[in-house]
Design an enzyme around this catalytic site. Structure first.
Site, PDB file in Angstrom:
ATOM      1  CE  LYS A 168      -4.008  -1.948   0.378  1.00  0.00           C
ATOM      2  NZ  LYS A 168      -5.104  -2.052  -0.610  1.00  0.00           N
ATOM      3  CB  SER A 174      -3.918 -10.902   2.411  1.00  0.00           C
ATOM      4  OG  SER A 174      -2.889  -9.913   2.784  1.00  0.00           O
TER       5      SER A 174
END
Lengths: 316, 93
Positions: free
Chosen positions: A44, A262
């Protein structure tokens, strides 16, 4: 090594590591792109920098400006790092049920946290942020789910890096959240190497979202629609918590890659693709390191027990 | 015709008599959806739009793969397959 003037200069150019020892098919190589190497610790960082620089270029941001974003962690943490350096005040709408590490990291970087109901998950955080943005038009609402700078950071950064390092790539696998990574990398790869197949993995997150009143509360990120996600993706599958955890453990124990949960899901997706094809080279995204998930017990406690608990914790 | 299991999310259970898992017979995914709607009419408006397509905010997975990237409602079924119906929710961090 060069000396950099700011940690912001360290965003991107992440390494790729061969983890083919985990491949279920000896004719398929599996390569991991380690996005946890970014300075605030996740993929991110790329979109946070892209969105802030796009807002700066558009004249929307000045020193002292207030930024607002719904985020269950990584985007907020990345924005907080950059906002601190560039002198912006950041407000993060955060579901209550994220891991304690994320909350502390946001606080460490100086972000202001606004809680949203845990039972409503990320949907609830998005809704609350939208409401606050409407009430406070002077705040800059970056909105990663709809911000073009999100997929664009991957189209111009992550995608070219992957093709340069792995020109022989045949398949790309990543987690589907805002869809920014898949849309940006996917469209770059399809443009330059049309035979590459793009696969999305996602958690079974809608199964138990208690705060979901009806299906009209559902959500498909605007980025996914605008970038033609239905046509761009070749497949999309759920990876369940037990499978995600199993592969997260194998990544650290067999390849020495201490990754977030994830990333285990993305590795599971890569393994599924590897089983199905004859030969090829799969690149998947390790979107962050495992540090922020230590408090879940993901790396040390019995997998079934953690999987049960993960139903109530946002980890994707 | 084969028999498959169908998992329903929390949000749809009230429309199916509170059940979370059902056994339904059909040759393709669409047959199962039709059968579900026949047995539980309250599900209809939740699952399909006016044109009979799966609604935008609904994802149907066959053995965990999204059927939109298979053959959608025409996707053929095998005995023991598992269908899961899930609402689309915001992901991402």
């Amino acid at each position: 090594m060069a000396v950099f003037s700011s940690v912001v200069d360290l965003v991107g150019d992440t390494p790729i590591v061969d983890v083919s020892q985990l491949s279920p098919n000896p004719r398929v190589r599996i390569l991991a792109k380690l996005e946890g190497q970014n300075p605030a610790g996740s993929v991110k960082d790329r979109i946070a920098l892209g969105m802030i620089e796009a807002a700066e270029a558009a004249g929307e941001l000045r020193p002292g400006s207030v930024l607002l974003e719904p985020s269950s962690g990584n985007t907020g943490i990345a924005l907080a790092m950059i906002a601190r350096i560039r002198g912006y005040h950041l407000k993060i709408v955060l579901p209550e049920n994220v891991t304690v590490e994320r909350r502390q990291l946001l606080e460490a970087y100086g972000a202001e946290i606004i809680d949203s109901p845990g039972a409503e998950g990320s949907n609830g955080a998005v809704r609350l942020a939208e409401k606050l943005a409407a009430e406070n038009p002077e705040w800059v609402f970056l909105y990663q789910y709809g911000n073009e700078a999100n997929p664009e950071a991957h189209r111009t950064g992550t995608g070219p890096e992957i093709l340069k390092d792995v020109p022989e790539i045949t398949h790309f696998v990543a987690g589907l959240g805002t869809s920014g990574t898949l849309m940006g990398v996917g469209s770059y790869l399809k443009e330059h190497k049309p035979d590459v197949e793009i696969y999305a993995v996602e958690p079974p997150s809608g199964e138990r979202v208690e705060g979901l009143r009806n299906l009209d509360d559902g959500y498909v990120p605007p980025v996914f629609d605008r970038w033609g996600g239905m046509e761009l993706l070749d497949g999309k599958r759920i990876v369940r918590p037990v499978e995600s955890l199993t592969w997260t453990r194998r990544l650290v124990s067999e390849a020495g890659i201490f990754a977030g949960i994830s990333s285990g899901a993305a590795m599971a997706g890569a393994a599924k693709v590897a089983e199905r094809i004859d030969e090829g080279v799969i690149v998947f995204v390790v979107c962050d390191g495992g540090w922020k998930y230590l408090s879940t017990g993901a790396y040390t406690e019995p997998i079934d027990e953690i999987a049960e608990r993960l139903d109530d914790v946002i980890y994707f | 015709m084969v028999t498959v299991s169908v998992r329903l999310p929390t949000v749809l259970r009230p429309a199916a008599g509170g059940q979370s898992k059902l056994s339904v017979a059909g040759a393709a995914v669409g047959d199962v959806v039709d059968r579900l709607i026949e047995d539980y009419p309250a599900l209809e408006s939740n699952l399909v739009d006016d044109e009979g397509s799966v609604r935008k905010f609904v994802n149907i997975y066959l053995n965990d793969e999204d059927i939109r990237f298979l053959e959608s409602l025409e996707t053929p079924l095998s005995e023991g397959d598992e269908l899961a119906i899930l609402p689309a929710v915001a992901g991402g961090q």
